[in-house]
Design an enzyme around this catalytic site. Structure first.
Site, PDB file in Angstrom:
ATOM      1  N   ASP A 154      33.756  32.725  16.295  1.00  0.00           N
ATOM      2  CA  ASP A 154      34.735  31.855  16.950  1.00  0.00           C
ATOM      3  C   ASP A 154      34.166  30.449  17.163  1.00  0.00           C
ATOM      4  O   ASP A 154      33.028  30.153  16.746  1.00  0.00           O
ATOM      5  CB  ASP A 154      35.146  32.511  18.274  1.00  0.00           C
ATOM      6  N   GLU A 188      37.686  28.794  13.366  1.00  0.00           N
ATOM      7  CA  GLU A 188      37.747  27.542  14.132  1.00  0.00           C
ATOM      8  C   GLU A 188      39.177  27.017  14.222  1.00  0.00           C
ATOM      9  O   GLU A 188      39.392  25.840  14.491  1.00  0.00           O
ATOM     10  CB  GLU A 188      36.756  26.503  13.579  1.00  0.00           C
ATOM     11  N   TRP A 189      40.131  27.936  14.003  1.00  0.00           N
ATOM     12  CA  TRP A 189      41.558  27.703  14.279  1.00  0.00           C
ATOM     13  C   TRP A 189      42.205  26.621  13.404  1.00  0.00           C
ATOM     14  O   TRP A 189      43.219  26.035  13.783  1.00  0.00           O
ATOM     15  CB  TRP A 189      41.779  27.354  15.757  1.00  0.00           C
ATOM     16  N   GLY A 190      41.601  26.343  12.255  1.00  0.00           N
ATOM     17  CA  GLY A 190      42.151  25.311  11.378  1.00  0.00           C
ATOM     18  C   GLY A 190      41.921  23.908  11.874  1.00  0.00           C
ATOM     19  O   GLY A 190      42.477  22.943  11.325  1.00  0.00           O
ATOM     20  N   ASP A 210      45.675  30.311  17.296  1.00  0.00           N
ATOM     21  CA  ASP A 210      45.885  31.722  17.595  1.00  0.00           C
ATOM     22  C   ASP A 210      47.364  32.098  17.533  1.00  0.00           C
ATOM     23  O   ASP A 210      48.228  31.370  18.029  1.00  0.00           O
ATOM     24  CB  ASP A 210      45.371  32.050  19.004  1.00  0.00           C
TER      25      ASP A 210
END
Length: 395
Positions: A154, A188-190, A210
């Site tokens: 994460d 890294e969520w884009g 997310d």
């Protein structure tokens, strides 16, 4: 004969131009098709996860048809760790996992499944457990000794100016040095457009924030629901392929926020994206409808197609959309998607998906699990609100 040769050359050229670029994939031999499995977070988060839940999930996956359908990985997300000892070794939460991680991994392996675990590239995980920064090689060796097959990393609590590409490259190198093949999932969520740099770094990377357990989160309380993620995934399809996948986050099928119709549309679109299929529900106690969705082998086959091409949106008319994915056998998977609030007829022309309209092609409905005949020019279907009709078109 000359005409046939020209047609063949044109078809081959289209195939080459549309095929995903696989030369920039991480060369660890893993995830040649999108990974399938289960992750603990969406259902159990931090409070509910423990050793018993993980063992029961592995038991269920091995016996309820999921393993046979291709689901492999049993992944513990955040909250399995509590701190580090004097030598810097990461400490397992003994209240949640009294038997330890290696024994749990061994149990999962005994079921013919693979084991995944979670860390963070910052000082702490999102739930304030110890992160891996400064301990990458030490942690990777520990994961390998435990028998870990999959690592999700994460991006919470990172340092000012910390580079995502450098941080994840460091963990990639640490995993390689551990001597054990470990699938690497970047999360890294884009936020730094990982599709531009992560191909040789990770086997998959989160291309979006997310997921939330709702169809259209913007109309409820905000966040990324299913339809918000559809829009984020469209346009980055050229960066995915065998060994390196755009990840739209885990599945919400079987949780409380989606209807059965919405869940099947969600599952269909993830399959069309060649996305990792990571269930996020209570596997042991899921309903018959949820099980039927997660075990639809014809839809799973679209996700696992060997060409590895991510589908794309080819037509949009308000809330009515057509998405298409080229398949290794020359066919197309087509999703007729209705984002609107009422049922509607949606029509796809063969030219929308790269065929001449004069072509005669067989059409199979993948949710009805039946052939609907040979069609020329295109195909039309009535699509329910927040639903999808998914077909395979084969010349």
């Amino acid at each position: 004969m000359k005409v046939l040769r020209l047609v063949w050359i044109s078809s081959l050229l289209m195939f080459v131009l549309m095929a995903p670029a696989v030369g920039h994939a991480l060369e660890n031999g893993l995830a040649r098709t999108p990974p399938m499995g289960w992750n603990s977070w969406n259902k159990y988060a931090c409070k509910g996860i423990n050793e018993g839940v993980v063992r029961e999930t592995a038991d269920a996956m091995a016996s309820n048809g999921m393993k046979d359908a291709g689901y492999q990985y049993v992944i513990i997300d955040d909250c399995w760790q509590t701190g580090r000892d004097a030598e810097g070794n990461i400490i397992v939460d003994k209240d949640k996992f009294p038997g330890g991680i290696k024994a749990l991994a061994d149990y999962i392996h005994s079921k013919g499944l693979k084991f995944g675990i979670y860390t963070d590239a910052g000082t702490m995980t999102c739930a304030k457990r110890p992160g891996s920064i400064g301990h990458e090689y030490q942690d990777a060796r520990q994961y390998a000794a435990w028998g870990v097959d999959y690592l999700k990393e994460d991006w919470c609590n990172t340092l000012p100016g910390q580079s995502s590409e450098s941080s994840y490259t460091l963990m990639r190198d640490a995993l390689k040095a551990s001597g054990r093949p470990i699938l690497f999932s970047i999360c890294e969520w884009g936020s730094t457009k990982p599709w531009l740099w992560a191909g040789p770094v990770g086997n998959m990377w989160r291309a979006t924030g997310d997921i939330q357990d709702c169809w259209d989160c913007k109309k409820t309380w905000g966040g990324n629901g299913v339809v918000q993620i559809l829009d984020l995934m469209n346009g980055i399809e050229s960066y995915a392929g065998p060994g390196h996948w755009n990840d739209p986050d885990m599945l919400e099928v079987g949780n409380s926020g989606l209807t059965t119709t919405e869940g099947r549309a969600h599952f269909s679109m993830w399959a069309l994206f060649s996305a990792p299929l990571l269930a996020g529900n209570d596997i042991e106690h899921m309903s018959a409808d949820t099980k039927e969705t997660l075990l639809n082998k014809e839809v799973i086959a679209i996700d696992q197609d060997g060409l590895g091409q991510q589908g794309r949106r080819v037509k949009k008319d308000g809330d009515l959309e057509i998405w298409s994915k080229q398949l290794a056998d020359g066919g197309r998977a087509v999703a007729l998607l209705n984002r609107g609030t009422t049922a509607a007829k949606i029509s796809v022309a063969w030219t929308d998906i790269g065929y001449p309209n004069t072509l005669s092609a067989s059409v199979r409905d993948l949710w009805a699990k039946k052939d609907v005949g040979r069609k020329t020019d295109g195909y039309s279907a009535e699509v329910p609100s927040h639903g999808v009709v998914m077909v395979k078109v084969m010349p």
